[in-house]
Design a protein around this motif. Structure first.
Motif, PDB file in Angstrom:
ATOM      1  N   GLY B 156       0.831  -1.211   0.000  1.00  0.00           N
ATOM      2  CA  GLY B 156       0.000   0.000   0.000  1.00  0.00           C
ATOM      3  C   GLY B 156       0.859   1.252   0.000  1.00  0.00           C
ATOM      4  O   GLY B 156       0.633   2.188  -0.776  1.00  0.00           O
ATOM      5  N   LEU B 157       1.897   1.246   0.864  1.00  0.00           N
ATOM      6  CA  LEU B 157       2.778   2.421   0.930  1.00  0.00           C
ATOM      7  C   LEU B 157       3.484   2.647  -0.402  1.00  0.00           C
ATOM      8  O   LEU B 157       3.613   3.772  -0.869  1.00  0.00           O
ATOM      9  N   PHE B 158       3.924   1.527  -0.989  1.00  0.00           N
ATOM     10  CA  PHE B 158       4.644   1.656  -2.248  1.00  0.00           C
ATOM     11  C   PHE B 158       3.730   2.250  -3.329  1.00  0.00           C
ATOM     12  O   PHE B 158       4.101   3.206  -4.012  1.00  0.00           O
ATOM     13  N   LEU B 159       2.514   1.715  -3.416  1.00  0.00           N
ATOM     14  CA  LEU B 159       1.579   2.227  -4.425  1.00  0.00           C
ATOM     15  C   LEU B 159       1.270   3.696  -4.186  1.00  0.00           C
ATOM     16  O   LEU B 159       1.226   4.497  -5.112  1.00  0.00           O
ATOM     17  N   MET B 160       1.092   4.050  -2.913  1.00  0.00           N
ATOM     18  CA  MET B 160       0.777   5.444  -2.622  1.00  0.00           C
ATOM     19  C   MET B 160       1.980   6.327  -2.949  1.00  0.00           C
ATOM     20  O   MET B 160       1.835   7.404  -3.529  1.00  0.00           O
ATOM     21  N   GLY B 161       3.167   5.844  -2.601  1.00  0.00           N
ATOM     22  CA  GLY B 161       4.384   6.611  -2.886  1.00  0.00           C
ATOM     23  C   GLY B 161       4.532   6.851  -4.382  1.00  0.00           C
ATOM     24  O   GLY B 161       4.834   7.965  -4.828  1.00  0.00           O
ATOM     25  N   ILE B 162       4.287   5.797  -5.181  1.00  0.00           N
ATOM     26  CA  ILE B 162       4.426   5.939  -6.629  1.00  0.00           C
ATOM     27  C   ILE B 162       3.351   6.879  -7.172  1.00  0.00           C
ATOM     28  O   ILE B 162       3.582   7.615  -8.136  1.00  0.00           O
ATOM     29  N   SER B 163       2.188   6.870  -6.531  1.00  0.00           N
ATOM     30  CA  SER B 163       1.144   7.797  -6.974  1.00  0.00           C
ATOM     31  C   SER B 163       1.583   9.240  -6.737  1.00  0.00           C
ATOM     32  O   SER B 163       1.437  10.094  -7.603  1.00  0.00           O
ATOM     33  N   PHE B 164       2.127   9.494  -5.541  1.00  0.00           N
ATOM     34  CA  PHE B 164       2.638  10.837  -5.233  1.00  0.00           C
ATOM     35  C   PHE B 164       3.663  11.247  -6.283  1.00  0.00           C
ATOM     36  O   PHE B 164       3.690  12.364  -6.793  1.00  0.00           O
ATOM     37  N   LEU B 165       4.523  10.280  -6.577  1.00  0.00           N
ATOM     38  CA  LEU B 165       5.615  10.515  -7.514  1.00  0.00           C
ATOM     39  C   LEU B 165       5.103  10.855  -8.910  1.00  0.00           C
ATOM     40  O   LEU B 165       5.587  11.778  -9.565  1.00  0.00           O
ATOM     41  N   SER B 166       4.095  10.113  -9.344  1.00  0.00           N
ATOM     42  CA  SER B 166       3.578  10.315 -10.705  1.00  0.00           C
ATOM     43  C   SER B 166       2.928  11.687 -10.830  1.00  0.00           C
ATOM     44  O   SER B 166       3.100  12.373 -11.836  1.00  0.00           O
ATOM     45  N   LEU B 167       2.212  12.062  -9.774  1.00  0.00           N
ATOM     46  CA  LEU B 167       1.627  13.402  -9.785  1.00  0.00           C
ATOM     47  C   LEU B 167       2.745  14.444  -9.792  1.00  0.00           C
ATOM     48  O   LEU B 167       2.662  15.467 -10.471  1.00  0.00           O
ATOM     49  N   GLY B 168       3.816  14.153  -9.052  1.00  0.00           N
ATOM     50  CA  GLY B 168       4.970  15.056  -9.013  1.00  0.00           C
ATOM     51  C   GLY B 168       5.588  15.238 -10.389  1.00  0.00           C
ATOM     52  O   GLY B 168       6.001  16.331 -10.753  1.00  0.00           O
ATOM     53  N   ILE B 169       5.651  14.170 -11.176  1.00  0.00           N
ATOM     54  CA  ILE B 169       6.209  14.277 -12.524  1.00  0.00           C
ATOM     55  C   ILE B 169       5.334  15.174 -13.382  1.00  0.00           C
ATOM     56  O   ILE B 169       5.823  16.033 -14.114  1.00  0.00           O
ATOM     57  N   LEU B 170       4.033  15.004 -13.247  1.00  0.00           N
ATOM     58  CA  LEU B 170       3.111  15.842 -14.021  1.00  0.00           C
ATOM     59  C   LEU B 170       3.348  17.313 -13.703  1.00  0.00           C
ATOM     60  O   LEU B 170       3.442  18.154 -14.599  1.00  0.00           O
ATOM     61  N   ILE B 171       3.495  17.603 -12.415  1.00  0.00           N
ATOM     62  CA  ILE B 171       3.677  19.006 -12.028  1.00  0.00           C
ATOM     63  C   ILE B 171       5.058  19.503 -12.461  1.00  0.00           C
ATOM     64  O   ILE B 171       5.219  20.647 -12.883  1.00  0.00           O
ATOM     65  N   SER B 172       6.029  18.611 -12.421  1.00  0.00           N
ATOM     66  CA  SER B 172       7.371  18.969 -12.891  1.00  0.00           C
ATOM     67  C   SER B 172       7.363  19.282 -14.386  1.00  0.00           C
ATOM     68  O   SER B 172       8.111  20.134 -14.862  1.00  0.00           O
ATOM     69  N   ALA B 173       6.479  18.599 -15.122  1.00  0.00           N
ATOM     70  CA  ALA B 173       6.385  18.859 -16.565  1.00  0.00           C
ATOM     71  C   ALA B 173       5.708  20.194 -16.840  1.00  0.00           C
ATOM     72  O   ALA B 173       5.960  20.833 -17.847  1.00  0.00           O
ATOM     73  N   LEU B 174       4.862  20.605 -15.903  1.00  0.00           N
ATOM     74  CA  LEU B 174       4.124  21.846 -16.107  1.00  0.00           C
ATOM     75  C   LEU B 174       4.952  23.080 -15.792  1.00  0.00           C
ATOM     76  O   LEU B 174       4.650  24.174 -16.244  1.00  0.00           O
ATOM     77  N   SER B 175       5.994  22.903 -14.973  1.00  0.00           N
ATOM     78  CA  SER B 175       6.736  24.071 -14.504  1.00  0.00           C
ATOM     79  C   SER B 175       8.185  23.961 -14.926  1.00  0.00           C
ATOM     80  O   SER B 175       8.673  22.876 -15.212  1.00  0.00           O
ATOM     81  N   GLU B 176       8.874  25.087 -14.983  1.00  0.00           N
ATOM     82  CA  GLU B 176      10.317  24.933 -15.144  1.00  0.00           C
ATOM     83  C   GLU B 176      11.041  25.431 -13.907  1.00  0.00           C
ATOM     84  O   GLU B 176      12.249  25.445 -13.851  1.00  0.00           O
ATOM     85  N   ASN B 177      10.256  25.813 -12.904  1.00  0.00           N
ATOM     86  CA  ASN B 177      10.849  26.247 -11.646  1.00  0.00           C
ATOM     87  C   ASN B 177      10.622  25.153 -10.600  1.00  0.00           C
ATOM     88  O   ASN B 177       9.494  24.806 -10.279  1.00  0.00           O
ATOM     89  N   GLN B 178      11.720  24.625 -10.072  1.00  0.00           N
ATOM     90  CA  GLN B 178      11.592  23.484  -9.165  1.00  0.00           C
ATOM     91  C   GLN B 178      10.905  23.853  -7.858  1.00  0.00           C
ATOM     92  O   GLN B 178      10.201  23.038  -7.265  1.00  0.00           O
ATOM     93  N   ILE B 179      11.135  25.073  -7.383  1.00  0.00           N
ATOM     94  CA  ILE B 179      10.500  25.496  -6.126  1.00  0.00           C
ATOM     95  C   ILE B 179       8.983  25.573  -6.331  1.00  0.00           C
ATOM     96  O   ILE B 179       8.202  25.075  -5.511  1.00  0.00           O
ATOM     97  N   VAL B 180       8.595  26.166  -7.451  1.00  0.00           N
ATOM     98  CA  VAL B 180       7.163  26.226  -7.763  1.00  0.00           C
ATOM     99  C   VAL B 180       6.610  24.805  -7.866  1.00  0.00           C
ATOM    100  O   VAL B 180       5.549  24.490  -7.329  1.00  0.00           O
ATOM    101  N   ALA B 181       7.378  23.928  -8.521  1.00  0.00           N
ATOM    102  CA  ALA B 181       6.910  22.544  -8.706  1.00  0.00           C
ATOM    103  C   ALA B 181       6.681  21.861  -7.368  1.00  0.00           C
ATOM    104  O   ALA B 181       5.666  21.191  -7.162  1.00  0.00           O
ATOM    105  N   ILE B 182       7.609  22.044  -6.438  1.00  0.00           N
ATOM    106  CA  ILE B 182       7.474  21.328  -5.158  1.00  0.00           C
ATOM    107  C   ILE B 182       6.290  21.887  -4.367  1.00  0.00           C
ATOM    108  O   ILE B 182       5.511  21.143  -3.767  1.00  0.00           O
TER     109      ILE B 182
END
Ligand code: ATP
Ligand code: MG
Lengths: 311, 258
Positions: B156-182
């Motif tokens: 469960g933790l792994f799946l949730m962690g990967i979900s967080f991560l995947s959403l993080g990639i999407l947001i990283s693709a939307l921004s070019e500023n890492q602080i804004v992305a985080i």
């Protein structure tokens, strides 16, 4: 080899490149010449498949960049204007990485990396991080990553900007050494670079092509005017009037004892001018003719464009 | 395949030659260890008291007693620790300009996303592997080892962690500023978290149930109790898939606009 057909590229409302078309044959080195903001980088990004054109198409070795972008990318080595590379990697790791990503077979990758290191004279920096290298070495690494998969086409965006004269010379030698074996498109706003390394020129200004020709022809073919400069002693206005009265003379400019005579069409007016000046009793000191340099053509084409727009 | 592997290797090498992965892993294991230690102490005191009293002699559950709270708390540590890993994945390449060359290599955009995603997922897996000494110790205490429920919790933790991560990639693709992305990642993840709190799902209202079903945290509950429910697995897999799909779309559209 490379055909650009009616390419237009818009960034939002601004049109960076407007309906340009030209082609490059196998083994040619094409100089892509234009002032800042002309649309050189934009055109190159369309050719390399970095982004698709808004309208139009580019074909490289028979593959369309719209339909088979991967096939096109496989055949092009690209050096961007300010190449950003992975600064945390060493030169050798970086070349190996790019080679692998570009699909160089495992069996030949090592040899290919060695060849590239030799060819681009990178031996002394193979274990340095790319981010620590000087501008000149970075440019060679950038050239190395373009050459690593031995592509038939090279696209180089202002490859010599910011280098010292020795480095410029070496990079030009390197590009020159590829003549015949590869097709090269090279953008620049340095005119002598084109006369030195290229055999064909495309001049672009404000997103439009203003001239396409071979490097030798671009001076004469496009614009038949030649200018004749002479140095003569005597009353300025009389000499001027005398020169202007000669058939075929377009315009006369005077600066001290030197005169520049613009003549139209191909016929050589030098004997006639010499005769007239001497007959009228002025002292002729010097007389010479010159074809327009690339610089003249460039300035002329670019300024003519500007005048047409304002009128 | 080779493309994906090469991009994966580069990202992994980056993570392990830069401080970020180490910092995240150290803080993560330290906090995990602390929660685990507290739970274990509490649990052993409790079972000691219970043993004194013959009426309450039955064994209390190690899963519910120790791992439940630890895994539950872990969700919030993940929420804090995963955006720092995901924020750079695409934003950094856009900012530094390295994406220009990458996009002119004969690599599909999807392969770029998958290579990067797998590398970051590896970091999440390593974070969890580093906590494995905890269950070994706990089982050493009680002898009544039951790995199934613990495995469910980790899954469960792994799946949730990967979900967080995947959403993080999407947001990283939307921004070019890492602080804004985080920061956006934190905002959106907390938003998904609070969805479950907007309305009490037991109140019987459909909207409350729906919101709870969408909440990224509520789907962890069964795993934490040691149960693997297909519904929860499907939720996380869908969440991951949609995030990655949208990341790809964003990459393509950004390129279209230049
Ligand atoms: N990403 C962008 N967004 C909006 N406009 C852009 C973008 N990139 C370029 N432009 C505009 O498109 C036009 C052409 O730019 P381009 O970079 O292709 O010129 P260039 O010939 O390469 O110039 P230089 O010699 O300065 O490199 C310019 O007017 C520029 O402002
Ligand atoms: Mg440019």
């Amino acid at each position: 080899m490379i055909t650009i057909e009616g390419v237009t590229k818009r960034y939002g409302q601004t049109v960076a490149v407007r309906d340009i078309s030209f082609s490059v044959e196998r083994g040619e080195i094409l100089g892509f010449l234009g002032p800042n903001g002309a649309g050189k980088t934009t055109t190159m990004r369309v050719i390399t498949g970095y982004f698709p054109p808004t309208t139009g198409n580019v074909t490289v070795c028979g593959h369309s960049v719209l339909d088979e972008p991967i096939e096109v990318k496989r055949r092009i080595g690209y050096v961007p204007e300010n190449p950003s590379m992975y600064n945390d990697m060493t030169t050798i790791d970086y070349l190996r990485f790019v080679g692998a990503v570009k699909g160089v077979p495992k069996a030949v990758l090592k040899g290919r990396v060695e060849d590239t290191v030799d060819r681009c004279a990178l031996k002394s920096v193979v274990n340095r991080r790319v981010g620590e290298l000087s501008r000149g070495y970075r440019q060679r690494v950038a050239l190395g990553q373009a050459l690593i998969n031995d592509p038939p086409v090279l696209v180089l965006d202002e490859p010599t900007t910011g280098l010292d004269p020795k480095q410029i010379y070496e990079i030009r030698q390197l590009i020159g050494s590829m003549a015949g074996e590869r097709t090269v498109i090279l953008s620049t706003h340095i005119l002598p670079e084109v006369s030195m390394t290229c055999n064909k020129v495309v001049i672009i200004n404000e997103g439009r092509i203003v001239a396409v020709d071979s490097t030798e022809n671009i001076g004469k073919g496009l614009d038949q005017t030649r200018s004749i400069s002479l140095v003569a002693r005597g009353p300025f206005d009389k000499i001027k009037r005398c020169l202007a009265s000669i058939d075929g003379v377009g315009g006369v400019k005077q600066e001290g004892e030197s005169y520049t005579v613009e003549t139209d069409k191909g016929n050589d007016l030098r004997p006639l001018i010499a005769k007239r000046v001497v007959d009228e009793g002025f002292e002729l000191l010097e007389l010479s003719s010159r074809a327009m340099s690339l610089e003249d053509v460039f300035l002329k084409l670019v300024t003519v464009e500007e005048e047409e727009k304002t009128s | 395949m080779r493309n994906i592997a090469e991009i994966y290797k580069r990202e992994i090498r980056f993570y392990f030659t830069s401080p970020i992965a180490y910092v995240v892993m150290i803080i993560f294991t330290a906090i995990f260890g602390f929660f685990f230690y507290r739970s274990l102490i509490y649990y052993s005191e409790l079972s000691y008291q219970l043993m004194q009293n013959p009426y309450y002699g039955q064994r209390i559950d190690l899963i519910l007693g120790v791992f439940g709270p630890v895994f539950g708390n872990n969700a919030i540590i993940f929420l804090m620790m995963i955006p720092p890993i995901s924020m750079r994945l695409i934003a950094e390449e856009k900012k530094s300009g390295t994406i220009e060359l990458l996009f002119t290599y004969p690599v599909k955009d999807g392969h770029i996303v998958i290579g990067k995603w797998l590398a970051a997922a590896t970091i999440v897996a390593v974070m969890l592997i580093l906590t494995l000494p905890a269950p070994f110790m706990a089982f050493g205490f009680t002898q009544s080892a039951e790995w199934g429920p613990v495995f469910a919790g980790y899954l469960g933790l792994f799946l949730m962690g990967i979900s967080f991560l995947s959403l993080g990639i999407l947001i990283s693709a939307l921004s070019e500023n890492q602080i804004v992305a985080i920061i956006i990642s934190y905002g959106v993840l907390l938003g998904f978290w609070f969805l479950g709190w907007v309305m009490d799902p037991s109140s019987g209202k459909t909207i409350g149930k729906v919101l709870s079903e969408l909440s990224i945290i509520d789907h962890l509950n069964n795993f934490v109790k040691g149960m693997i429910d297909t519904k929860d697995v499907v939720y996380y897999v869908l969440f991951i898939f949609v995030s990655l799909f949208l990341s790809l779309r964003v990459l393509e559209s950004k390129r279209w606009r230049g």
